[in-house]
Scaffold this motif. Structure first.
Motif, PDB file in Angstrom:
ATOM      1  N   LEU A  78      -6.544  14.046   9.390  1.00 63.55           N
ATOM      2  CA  LEU A  78      -5.368  14.882   9.181  1.00 63.55           C
ATOM      3  C   LEU A  78      -4.602  14.552   7.658  1.00 63.55           C
ATOM      4  O   LEU A  78      -4.311  15.629   6.853  1.00 63.55           O
ATOM      5  CB  LEU A  78      -4.318  14.857  10.135  1.00 63.55           C
ATOM      6  CG  LEU A  78      -4.448  15.308  11.619  1.00 63.55           C
ATOM      7  CD1 LEU A  78      -3.561  14.806  12.385  1.00 63.55           C
ATOM      8  CD2 LEU A  78      -4.817  16.838  11.658  1.00 63.55           C
ATOM      9  N   ASN A  79      -5.046  13.528   7.272  1.00 64.59           N
ATOM     10  CA  ASN A  79      -4.347  13.102   6.036  1.00 64.59           C
ATOM     11  C   ASN A  79      -4.890  13.743   4.700  1.00 64.59           C
ATOM     12  O   ASN A  79      -4.556  13.652   3.735  1.00 64.59           O
ATOM     13  CB  ASN A  79      -4.190  11.438   5.913  1.00 64.59           C
ATOM     14  CG  ASN A  79      -2.962  11.019   6.606  1.00 64.59           C
ATOM     15  OD1 ASN A  79      -2.090  11.570   7.013  1.00 64.59           O
ATOM     16  ND2 ASN A  79      -3.131   9.625   7.063  1.00 64.59           N
ATOM     17  N   GLY A  80      -6.295  13.939   5.065  1.00 60.23           N
ATOM     18  CA  GLY A  80      -6.912  14.608   4.249  1.00 60.23           C
ATOM     19  C   GLY A  80      -6.754  16.220   4.113  1.00 60.23           C
ATOM     20  O   GLY A  80      -7.491  17.022   3.266  1.00 60.23           O
TER      21      GLY A  80
ATOM     22  N   LEU B 193       4.582  17.614   6.162  1.00 58.01           N
ATOM     23  CA  LEU B 193       4.058  18.525   5.308  1.00 58.01           C
ATOM     24  C   LEU B 193       4.433  18.309   3.793  1.00 58.01           C
ATOM     25  O   LEU B 193       5.438  18.022   3.315  1.00 58.01           O
ATOM     26  CB  LEU B 193       4.441  20.077   5.758  1.00 58.01           C
ATOM     27  CG  LEU B 193       3.860  20.193   7.223  1.00 58.01           C
ATOM     28  CD1 LEU B 193       4.167  21.407   7.597  1.00 58.01           C
ATOM     29  CD2 LEU B 193       2.289  19.976   7.424  1.00 58.01           C
ATOM     30  N   GLU B 194       3.470  18.926   2.845  1.00 57.79           N
ATOM     31  CA  GLU B 194       3.884  19.071   1.521  1.00 57.79           C
ATOM     32  C   GLU B 194       5.102  20.027   1.305  1.00 57.79           C
ATOM     33  O   GLU B 194       5.296  20.980   2.010  1.00 57.79           O
ATOM     34  CB  GLU B 194       2.711  19.825   0.718  1.00 57.79           C
ATOM     35  CG  GLU B 194       1.467  18.890   0.500  1.00 57.79           C
ATOM     36  CD  GLU B 194       1.506  17.749  -0.486  1.00 57.79           C
ATOM     37  OE1 GLU B 194       2.785  17.661  -0.821  1.00 57.79           O
ATOM     38  OE2 GLU B 194       0.644  16.917  -0.442  1.00 57.79           O
ATOM     39  N   ALA B 195       5.705  19.831   0.315  1.00 57.86           N
ATOM     40  CA  ALA B 195       7.081  20.886  -0.085  1.00 57.86           C
ATOM     41  C   ALA B 195       6.521  21.990  -0.355  1.00 57.86           C
ATOM     42  O   ALA B 195       5.665  22.447  -1.196  1.00 57.86           O
ATOM     43  CB  ALA B 195       7.675  20.301  -1.506  1.00 57.86           C
ATOM     44  N   GLY B 196       7.417  22.879   0.436  1.00 58.43           N
ATOM     45  CA  GLY B 196       6.989  24.399   0.146  1.00 58.43           C
ATOM     46  C   GLY B 196       6.165  25.121   1.219  1.00 58.43           C
ATOM     47  O   GLY B 196       6.055  26.240   1.376  1.00 58.43           O
TER      48      GLY B 196
ATOM     49  N   VAL C  40      -1.205  18.484   4.045  1.00 55.46           N
ATOM     50  CA  VAL C  40      -0.348  17.188   4.937  1.00 55.46           C
ATOM     51  C   VAL C  40      -0.114  16.137   3.899  1.00 55.46           C
ATOM     52  O   VAL C  40      -0.918  15.620   3.131  1.00 55.46           O
ATOM     53  CB  VAL C  40      -1.147  16.826   5.991  1.00 55.46           C
ATOM     54  CG1 VAL C  40      -0.517  15.572   6.819  1.00 55.46           C
ATOM     55  CG2 VAL C  40      -1.263  17.764   6.949  1.00 55.46           C
ATOM     56  N   VAL C  41       1.063  15.505   4.171  1.00 55.61           N
ATOM     57  CA  VAL C  41       1.653  14.652   3.156  1.00 55.61           C
ATOM     58  C   VAL C  41       1.189  12.943   4.176  1.00 55.61           C
ATOM     59  O   VAL C  41       0.678  12.097   3.597  1.00 55.61           O
ATOM     60  CB  VAL C  41       3.044  14.273   2.865  1.00 55.61           C
ATOM     61  CG1 VAL C  41       3.428  13.054   2.106  1.00 55.61           C
ATOM     62  CG2 VAL C  41       3.397  15.589   1.919  1.00 55.61           C
ATOM     63  N   GLU C  42       1.648  13.180   5.240  1.00 50.14           N
ATOM     64  CA  GLU C  42       1.560  11.856   6.298  1.00 50.14           C
ATOM     65  C   GLU C  42       1.185  12.403   7.661  1.00 50.14           C
ATOM     66  O   GLU C  42       2.223  13.242   8.060  1.00 50.14           O
ATOM     67  CB  GLU C  42       2.762  11.075   5.996  1.00 50.14           C
ATOM     68  CG  GLU C  42       2.612   9.684   6.729  1.00 50.14           C
ATOM     69  CD  GLU C  42       3.819   8.972   6.581  1.00 50.14           C
ATOM     70  OE1 GLU C  42       3.900   7.909   6.898  1.00 50.14           O
ATOM     71  OE2 GLU C  42       4.786   9.371   5.786  1.00 50.14           O
ATOM     72  N   ALA C  43       0.368  11.917   8.469  1.00 52.25           N
ATOM     73  CA  ALA C  43       0.245  12.373   9.793  1.00 52.25           C
ATOM     74  C   ALA C  43       0.289  11.134  10.735  1.00 52.25           C
ATOM     75  O   ALA C  43      -0.381   9.946  10.326  1.00 52.25           O
ATOM     76  CB  ALA C  43      -1.121  13.247  10.151  1.00 52.25           C
ATOM     77  N   HIS C  44       0.711  11.106  11.952  1.00 46.30           N
ATOM     78  CA  HIS C  44       0.606  10.256  12.932  1.00 46.30           C
ATOM     79  C   HIS C  44       0.353  10.718  14.335  1.00 46.30           C
ATOM     80  O   HIS C  44       1.053  11.758  14.530  1.00 46.30           O
ATOM     81  CB  HIS C  44       1.768   9.265  13.106  1.00 46.30           C
ATOM     82  CG  HIS C  44       2.212   8.346  11.779  1.00 46.30           C
ATOM     83  ND1 HIS C  44       1.233   6.967  11.640  1.00 46.30           N
ATOM     84  CD2 HIS C  44       2.673   8.676  10.451  1.00 46.30           C
ATOM     85  CE1 HIS C  44       1.606   6.702  10.206  1.00 46.30           C
ATOM     86  NE2 HIS C  44       2.388   7.600   9.702  1.00 46.30           N
ATOM     87  N   VAL C  45      -0.345  10.130  15.042  1.00 46.95           N
ATOM     88  CA  VAL C  45      -1.046  10.618  16.171  1.00 46.95           C
ATOM     89  C   VAL C  45      -0.407   9.863  17.486  1.00 46.95           C
ATOM     90  O   VAL C  45      -0.799   8.726  17.467  1.00 46.95           O
ATOM     91  CB  VAL C  45      -2.457  10.947  16.243  1.00 46.95           C
ATOM     92  CG1 VAL C  45      -2.970  11.569  17.598  1.00 46.95           C
ATOM     93  CG2 VAL C  45      -2.669  12.051  15.071  1.00 46.95           C
ATOM     94  N   ILE C  46       0.033  10.232  18.781  1.00 44.49           N
ATOM     95  CA  ILE C  46       0.181   9.682  19.774  1.00 44.49           C
ATOM     96  C   ILE C  46      -0.386  10.455  20.912  1.00 44.49           C
ATOM     97  O   ILE C  46      -0.669  11.646  20.609  1.00 44.49           O
ATOM     98  CB  ILE C  46       1.668   9.393  20.031  1.00 44.49           C
ATOM     99  CG1 ILE C  46       2.221  10.807  20.407  1.00 44.49           C
ATOM    100  CG2 ILE C  46       2.455   8.530  19.105  1.00 44.49           C
ATOM    101  CD1 ILE C  46       3.765  10.481  20.760  1.00 44.49           C
TER     102      ILE C  46
ATOM    103  N   VAL D 254      -4.754   2.293   6.258  1.00 44.38           N
ATOM    104  CA  VAL D 254      -4.509   3.282   5.171  1.00 44.38           C
ATOM    105  C   VAL D 254      -5.544   4.247   5.092  1.00 44.38           C
ATOM    106  O   VAL D 254      -6.794   4.038   5.299  1.00 44.38           O
ATOM    107  CB  VAL D 254      -4.639   2.497   3.677  1.00 44.38           C
ATOM    108  CG1 VAL D 254      -5.806   1.754   3.449  1.00 44.38           C
ATOM    109  CG2 VAL D 254      -4.333   3.297   2.611  1.00 44.38           C
ATOM    110  N   SER D 255      -5.454   5.380   4.768  1.00 49.43           N
ATOM    111  CA  SER D 255      -6.265   6.550   4.790  1.00 49.43           C
ATOM    112  C   SER D 255      -7.152   6.767   3.611  1.00 49.43           C
ATOM    113  O   SER D 255      -6.501   6.183   2.451  1.00 49.43           O
ATOM    114  CB  SER D 255      -5.616   7.897   5.347  1.00 49.43           C
ATOM    115  OG  SER D 255      -5.032   8.467   3.940  1.00 49.43           O
ATOM    116  N   PRO D 256      -8.324   6.991   3.675  1.00 50.63           N
ATOM    117  CA  PRO D 256      -9.039   7.356   2.338  1.00 50.63           C
ATOM    118  C   PRO D 256      -8.433   8.248   1.508  1.00 50.63           C
ATOM    119  O   PRO D 256      -8.425   8.191   0.091  1.00 50.63           O
ATOM    120  CB  PRO D 256     -10.538   7.692   2.746  1.00 50.63           C
ATOM    121  CG  PRO D 256     -10.625   7.219   4.317  1.00 50.63           C
ATOM    122  CD  PRO D 256      -9.274   7.306   4.784  1.00 50.63           C
ATOM    123  N   GLN D 257      -7.892   9.351   1.770  1.00 48.28           N
ATOM    124  CA  GLN D 257      -7.013  10.217   1.042  1.00 48.28           C
ATOM    125  C   GLN D 257      -6.009   9.482   0.238  1.00 48.28           C
ATOM    126  O   GLN D 257      -5.802   9.828  -0.846  1.00 48.28           O
ATOM    127  CB  GLN D 257      -6.558  11.457   1.912  1.00 48.28           C
ATOM    128  CG  GLN D 257      -5.877  12.632   0.811  1.00 48.28           C
ATOM    129  CD  GLN D 257      -6.790  13.216  -0.061  1.00 48.28           C
ATOM    130  OE1 GLN D 257      -8.006  13.265   0.235  1.00 48.28           O
ATOM    131  NE2 GLN D 257      -6.325  13.210  -1.231  1.00 48.28           N
TER     132      GLN D 257
END
Length: 597
Positions: free
Chosen positions: A503-505, A532-535, A509-515, A362-365
C-alpha cells in the motif's frame, strides 16, 4: 537499589547473492548447515569498559569536537566541556546521598540536561531511568514505584505538561519538604526532585534547580569522580528502559554498561560515524536515542544536533541545513513527515551521507523517497529491541542497495542468531520463524519481574524476540511481522507488513497500517488505515479502487476489505504507531455507517 537486586534467568528470501557478495564475503560468520543459525564472531574483540571510562577516553581522543548542539536552547558543548559538566552532575548526585546502584529518573524531552544527567548518573555508578515525557500522573506514579526512583530530573514544563505540578500532585510531601530531603510514605525511596527551570528561575517548593545540582559538589568531589571509574564494573546496571507495551503496564528492561559501550561501538563502526554530525529526531529517553545515538556518537566523537525538544519536521530541516548535518536519525514515521515537509519547504540541505532508520519496519517506497526527496546518499537500517540494547541487525558499509530495500541489515558482531518454529526447532534458511538472540547485548532482565524475564529468556540464555523473521545464510534478515500480529483470514496466514509495504507504494498513499478486524465468516478480515497525499479526495479511495489497483500485483485475499482514510495515526513519543488504538476507530466507523444506513 537496582544493583544486585535483580533475580532473573540470566518479496522473498534474499536471492540476489551475486549483488550481495561484496557486502558480506569478508564477514566472519559461522552457520549450521542449512538451518537458520549464525554466530557472527566479528573482527574486533569486545570492549571491557564502563560508560564513564568510554566518555573519558572520547574526551581525550576527540576533546575539541562538538559533542552536542541544542538548536532550541542555543547551547554547545565539546567533549572536553561535556566531561566537566557531567562530573559536576555526578558529584551533585553523590552529595545528595545517592549510592551505587540507586535509580535516577530522567523525565524530559530532548534537552541538554537530559544528556548530561544520563552520563552523570553513569559516572557516579547510578542507574539512569528513561521516562517517556508524555507520561501523566498515573504513569509517572507507576514508574517511581516500579524501580524505586530516588531522584528525578525534569524540566518545569513543556507545552501543556507541567512536570513539577504532576510530581507534586502524586506526591504532596514534595511541597512541604526541604529540597533534597523528601520523606514520603507513598514513595519511600524518593529523596530529591531536580527541576531545570532556567527560563523562570522561580523557586519551586521542595525542589532543587538543575543549576543547584551542578554547584553542589566541591572541586575536590568533582575530581573524585574520575577516580571512581575503575570501581564501576562493566557488567553492572547502567540504565532502565521501559518497554512500550500495548497492554498492561510497561516492563522495566535493565541494561548494563557493557551492553551500552559495545552496542554503541558496533553501531558507530557499521555506520562510519567518526567526525559526523547527526540530526537527532528521536527522543533521547528511547533505546534509539540512548543506545543507537548517544552511545554510538560518543564512541566515535560524532556531534549530536538537537533540532527541537520534540520532533518537528521543519525544525529538523533547518537544523540539517544550518548545522551541516551529514547523518539523520529517525523512525520511519518521522521520515514520512520529514519528506512531506521538504516537499513543501524545499530547504537546501547540503550533503547528507546517510539516513539511519529503526524502531519499526520500513517500506521500500519510503527508502526511495528518502534518497530522492532528501538527497540522502545512502539509507542504513538498524533492527533490534529494547531488551537487546537497541541493535541486533544493521547495514554494512558499501553493501548493495538491494540489501537495504530487502532486509533489516546484517547480524551485528559477537552475537548468535537463530530462527525457530513453534516447537523451538531450527527452521531452514529462508523459512519464517521466531527470531532468537544470544550474546553480550541482551538485557540483564526485567527489574522486579523474574516471571516475565523467564518468559522471554530460555534456560539456555536465548532471548525470544516475538518477531516473525526470515534469516538468510549470508547473515542478512528481514521481518515478516510480529507473531501475535499475524492475521488469520479464512485459514490464510497474512502478515500486515507485506500488505503495508504494498500500500505504501500506491501513488496516492503517504502512509498505511493494516490490522485484523472481526469477521463472522472468515474469522478476521483486513482493514487498512491510510493517510493520503494532499489533494486526494478520501471518498475516491475505496475498496473498489484499491481492488482495481491491486489486480495482478498482490493475492486477492491480501487486498484489505475495509479502507479507512485518516489524517494522522496514534503514535508513541518515540514515533511508533499504536495499532491497538486503530481497532476502536474501525468500530466507530462501522457503527456510524450502520446508524446512517
Amino acid at each position: 537499589m537496582l544493583n544486585g537486586k535483580l533475580k532473573c534467568v540470566t518479496t522473498s528470501v534474499l536471492r540476489r547473492k551475486t549483488a550481495f557478495h561484496r557486502a558480506f564475503s569478508s564477514l566472519n560468520i559461522i552457520g549450521s548447515g542449512d538451518q537458520s543459525y549464525i554466530h557472527h564472531i566479528g573482527k574486533e574483540p569486545l570492549i571491557y569498559r564502563n560508560v564513564g571510562q568510554q566518555l573519558q577516553l572520547t574526551a581525550s581522543q576527540y576533546g575539541s569536537n562538538e559533542a552536542i548542539v541544542s538548536c532550541h536552547e542555543d547551547k554547545r558543548y565539546t567533549f572536553q566541556n561535556l566531561l566537566v559538566e557531567v562530573d559536576r552532575v555526578a558529584a551533585g548526585l553523590r552529595k545528595l546521598g545517592l549510592q551505587r546502584g540507586d535509580a535516577v529518573g530522567l523525565w524530559s524531552p530532548n534537552y541538554v540536561h537530559w544528556y548530561i544527567s544520563m552520563l552523570g548518573a553513569a559516572r557516579a555508578g547510578l542507574v539512569s531511568v528513561g521516562i517517556n515525557p508524555a507520561y501523566q500522573n498515573s504513569e509517572m506514579e507507576y514508574c517511581l514505584k516500579k524501580v524505586d526512583i530516588k531522584a528525578i530530573i525534569a524540566p518545569e514544563s513543556f507545552k501543556s505538561t507541567n512536570y513539577y505540578e504532576i510530581l507534586r500532585d502524586i506526591c504532596p510531601d514534595i511541597a512541604h519538604a526541604e529540597p533534597g530531603r523528601i520523606k514520603s510514605d507513598k514513595f519511600p525511596h524518593l529523596r530529591a526532585v531536580i527541576i531545570n527551570n532556567a527560563a523562570s528561575q522561580e523557586r519551586l517548593k521542595g525542589a532543587l534547580s538543575f543549576n543547584e545540582l551542578l554547584d553542589m559538589g566541591s572541586a575536590e568531589e568533582q575530581a573524585q569522580i574520575g577516580k571512581l571509574q575503575h570501581t564501576i564494573q562493566p557488567e553492572s546496571p547502567c540504565n532502565v528502559q521501559f518497554t512500550s507495551g500495548t497492554t498492561g503496564n510497561p516492563k522495566a528492561a535493565l541494561l548494563s554498561h557493557l551492553n551500552f559501550v559495545n552496542n554503541g561501538m558496533h553501531v558507530a563502526n557499521r555506520n562510519e560515524l567518526e567526525g559526523e554530525r547527526i540530526c537527532v529526531q528521536v527522543p533521547l529517553f528511547h533505546a534509539f536515542g540512548v543506545g543507537i545515538t548517544i552511545m554510538a556518537a560518543m564512541c566515535k566523537g560524532a556531534a549530536m544536533v538537537l533540532p527541537a525538544a520534540g520532533f518537528a519536521p521543519a525544525d529538523s530541516l533547518q537544523a540539517i541545513s544550518k548545522e551541516r548535518c551529514t547523518v539523520i536519525h529517525g523512525t520511519p514515521t518521522m521520515y514520512v513527515d520529514l519528506i512531506a515537509a521538504q516537499r513543501e519547504l524545499a530547504v537546501p540541505l547540503g550533503k547528507i551521507k546517510k539516513a539511519i532508520t529503526g524502531g519499526a519496519t520500513v517500506s521500500p517506497q519510503l527508502i526511495l523517497d528518502v534518497k530522492q526527496v532528501l538527497g540522502v546518499e545512502r539509507m542504513h537500517s538498524v533492527y533490534g529491541l529494547t531488551e537487546t540494547t537497541a541493535v541486533v541487525f544493521q547495514s554494512i558499509p558499501g553493501e548493495a542497495e538491494d540489501c537495504v530495500l530487502d532486509s533489516v541489515g546484517h547480524v551485528t558482531d559477537h552475537i548468535e542468531i537463530k530462527v525457530v518454529n513453534e516447537q523451538g526447532h531450527l527452521v531452514p534458511f529462508g523459512q519464517p520463524g521466531e527470531l532468537c538472540v544470544r550474546g553480550y547485548l541482551t538485557m540483564l532482565g526485567y527489574h522486579g519481574d523474574a516471571e516475565k524475564t523467564e518468559e522471554i529468556y530460555g534456560s539456555d540464555k536465548w532471548l525470544h524476540t516475538g518477531d516473525k523473521f526470515i534469516l538468510d545464510r549470508n547473515g542478512y534478515g528481514r521481518i515478516v511481522g510480529r507473531i501475535k500480529d499475524m492475521i488469520i483470514r479464512g485459514g490464510e496466514n497474512i502478515f500486515p507488513k507485506e500488505v503495508e509495504d504494498f500500500l505504501n507504494g500506491h501513488p496516492q498513499v503517504v502512509e498505511a497500517h493494516v490490522i485484523g478486524v472481526p469477521d463472522e465468516r472468515l474469522g478476521e478480515e483486513l482493514c487498512a488505515f491510510v493517510r493520503l497525499e494532499a489533494g486526494v479526495d478520501p471518498k475516491t479511495f475505496t475498496r473498489d479502487s484499491l481492488k482495481a489497483y491491486s489486480k495482478g500485483k498482490i493475492a486477492h485475499f491480501k487486498v484489505p476489505f475495509y479502507v479507512v482514510p485518516v489524517d494522522s495515526f496514534p503514535k508513541t513519543t518515540s514515533g511508533k504507531v499504536q495499532k491497538f488504538k486503530l481497532l476502536p476507530q474501525y468500530t466507530d466507523k462501522i457503527n456510524t455507517q450502520a446508524l446512517n444506513a
